[in-house]
Design a protein around this motif. Structure first.
Motif, PDB file in Angstrom:
ATOM      1  N   LEU A  16       0.838  -1.206   0.000  1.00  0.00           N
ATOM      2  CA  LEU A  16       0.000   0.000   0.000  1.00  0.00           C
ATOM      3  C   LEU A  16       0.869   1.250   0.000  1.00  0.00           C
ATOM      4  N   GLY A  17       0.411   2.249  -0.726  1.00  0.00           N
ATOM      5  CA  GLY A  17       1.171   3.478  -0.894  1.00  0.00           C
ATOM      6  C   GLY A  17       2.027   3.451  -2.147  1.00  0.00           C
ATOM      7  N   LEU A  18       2.320   2.253  -2.627  1.00  0.00           N
ATOM      8  CA  LEU A  18       3.129   2.081  -3.836  1.00  0.00           C
ATOM      9  C   LEU A  18       2.311   1.475  -4.971  1.00  0.00           C
ATOM     10  N   ARG A  19       1.468   0.519  -4.630  1.00  0.00           N
ATOM     11  CA  ARG A  19       0.718  -0.260  -5.624  1.00  0.00           C
ATOM     12  C   ARG A  19      -0.598   0.427  -5.963  1.00  0.00           C
ATOM     13  N   GLU A  20      -0.762   0.793  -7.213  1.00  0.00           N
ATOM     14  CA  GLU A  20      -1.999   1.360  -7.734  1.00  0.00           C
ATOM     15  C   GLU A  20      -2.653   2.368  -6.781  1.00  0.00           C
ATOM     16  N   PRO A  21      -1.975   3.460  -6.485  1.00  0.00           N
ATOM     17  CA  PRO A  21      -2.537   4.442  -5.546  1.00  0.00           C
ATOM     18  C   PRO A  21      -3.850   5.061  -6.031  1.00  0.00           C
ATOM     19  N   GLU A  22      -4.101   5.006  -7.334  1.00  0.00           N
ATOM     20  CA  GLU A  22      -5.369   5.527  -7.851  1.00  0.00           C
ATOM     21  C   GLU A  22      -6.544   4.649  -7.412  1.00  0.00           C
ATOM     22  N   ILE A  23      -6.268   3.415  -7.050  1.00  0.00           N
ATOM     23  CA  ILE A  23      -7.308   2.499  -6.558  1.00  0.00           C
ATOM     24  C   ILE A  23      -7.258   2.397  -5.036  1.00  0.00           C
ATOM     25  N   TYR A  24      -6.050   2.208  -4.488  1.00  0.00           N
ATOM     26  CA  TYR A  24      -5.903   1.878  -3.076  1.00  0.00           C
ATOM     27  C   TYR A  24      -5.477   3.063  -2.198  1.00  0.00           C
ATOM     28  N   GLY A  25      -5.183   4.193  -2.799  1.00  0.00           N
ATOM     29  CA  GLY A  25      -4.792   5.371  -2.037  1.00  0.00           C
ATOM     30  C   GLY A  25      -3.299   5.429  -1.793  1.00  0.00           C
ATOM     31  N   SER A  26      -2.881   6.491  -1.138  1.00  0.00           N
ATOM     32  CA  SER A  26      -1.449   6.702  -0.902  1.00  0.00           C
ATOM     33  C   SER A  26      -1.014   6.332   0.515  1.00  0.00           C
ATOM     34  N   ASP A  27      -1.965   5.964   1.368  1.00  0.00           N
ATOM     35  CA  ASP A  27      -1.617   5.553   2.729  1.00  0.00           C
ATOM     36  C   ASP A  27      -0.892   4.212   2.699  1.00  0.00           C
ATOM     37  N   THR A  28       0.113   4.080   3.550  1.00  0.00           N
ATOM     38  CA  THR A  28       0.788   2.804   3.708  1.00  0.00           C
ATOM     39  C   THR A  28       0.048   1.976   4.752  1.00  0.00           C
ATOM     40  N   ILE A 124     -19.661  -5.532   6.523  1.00  0.00           N
ATOM     41  CA  ILE A 124     -18.715  -5.331   5.431  1.00  0.00           C
ATOM     42  C   ILE A 124     -18.555  -3.833   5.205  1.00  0.00           C
ATOM     43  N   VAL A 125     -17.301  -3.386   5.098  1.00  0.00           N
ATOM     44  CA  VAL A 125     -17.008  -1.981   4.797  1.00  0.00           C
ATOM     45  C   VAL A 125     -16.178  -1.960   3.521  1.00  0.00           C
ATOM     46  N   VAL A 126     -16.718  -1.336   2.466  1.00  0.00           N
ATOM     47  CA  VAL A 126     -16.002  -1.270   1.190  1.00  0.00           C
ATOM     48  C   VAL A 126     -16.016   0.156   0.652  1.00  0.00           C
ATOM     49  N   GLY A 127     -14.908   0.516  -0.001  1.00  0.00           N
ATOM     50  CA  GLY A 127     -14.880   1.737  -0.777  1.00  0.00           C
ATOM     51  C   GLY A 127     -14.539   3.021  -0.046  1.00  0.00           C
ATOM     52  N   PHE A 128     -14.178   2.956   1.218  1.00  0.00           N
ATOM     53  CA  PHE A 128     -13.852   4.162   1.978  1.00  0.00           C
ATOM     54  C   PHE A 128     -12.354   4.369   2.135  1.00  0.00           C
ATOM     55  N   GLY A 129     -11.556   3.629   1.393  1.00  0.00           N
ATOM     56  CA  GLY A 129     -10.116   3.753   1.500  1.00  0.00           C
ATOM     57  C   GLY A 129      -9.643   3.351   2.890  1.00  0.00           C
ATOM     58  N   ALA A 130      -8.550   3.964   3.314  1.00  0.00           N
ATOM     59  CA  ALA A 130      -7.958   3.636   4.612  1.00  0.00           C
ATOM     60  C   ALA A 130      -8.923   3.887   5.768  1.00  0.00           C
ATOM     61  N   TYR A 131      -9.806   4.866   5.612  1.00  0.00           N
ATOM     62  CA  TYR A 131     -10.775   5.181   6.665  1.00  0.00           C
ATOM     63  C   TYR A 131     -11.709   4.012   6.950  1.00  0.00           C
ATOM     64  N   GLY A 132     -11.859   3.112   5.999  1.00  0.00           N
ATOM     65  CA  GLY A 132     -12.705   1.947   6.180  1.00  0.00           C
ATOM     66  C   GLY A 132     -12.306   1.101   7.375  1.00  0.00           C
ATOM     67  N   TYR A 133     -11.017   1.062   7.674  1.00  0.00           N
ATOM     68  CA  TYR A 133     -10.560   0.298   8.837  1.00  0.00           C
ATOM     69  C   TYR A 133     -11.097   0.903  10.135  1.00  0.00           C
TER      70      TYR A 133
END
Length: 147
Positions: A16-28, A124-133
């Motif tokens: 995370l933060g490196l792989r596809e940030p347009e999908i998964y965001g820039s947070d590690t 289930i929590v989907v689509g909120f990026g890192a905030y989902g956790y």
């Protein structure tokens, strides 16, 4: 004594933060862990945050949670769509489970629309990026408080 929640992360989430940030965001994953730990403290919980690329390791951790955790937050990543073993382990864990995904899996490729985890999850929590956790932790805290 605080209640412990296992936060389990599957394959490639270490990128995370490196792989596809347009999908998964820039947070590690470390960024997420820090925020989840801070939120857990506010809720009177502690977290045991783990990541692996190995399916069997996730199964072992789920089995461990049966006796060492009050609940599980899991982002199984690609194993979501393939792992009957995770389904069975979570079903046997006998603790509440929240499934979380950074992206909205239902807005992506069709093969990502099916989850073997969802039928055994309390939420289930989907689509909120890192905030989902953090959302998952808030939901799990409510479930734990009721038990």
């Amino acid at each position: 004594m605080t209640s412990t929640v296992f936060v389990l992360n599957g394959p490639n989430l270490n990128l995370l933060g490196l792989r596809e940030p347009e999908i998964y965001g820039s947070d590690t994953l470390n960024d997420i862990e820090d925020r989840v730990a801070a939120r857990a403290k506010q809720l009177g919980l502690s977290v045991d945050f783990r990541q692996t690329n190995v399916e069997g390791q996730l199964v072992d951790w789920i089995q461990e949670a049966r006796t060492k955790a009050k609940g599980i937050i899991i982002n199984p990543a690609a194993y979501t769509h393939t792992s009957v073993a995770l389904h069975d382990a979570l079903k046997a864990a006998d603790v509440p489970v929240i499934e979380v995904h950074l992206s909205n899996t239902y807005a992506r490729e069709e093969f990502r629309h099916h989850s073997y985890v969802s039928p055994v999850a309390h939420g289930i929590v989907v689509g909120f990026g890192a905030y989902g956790y953090e959302l998952a932790l808030d939901g799990l805290a409510r479930i734990i408080a009721k038990n």
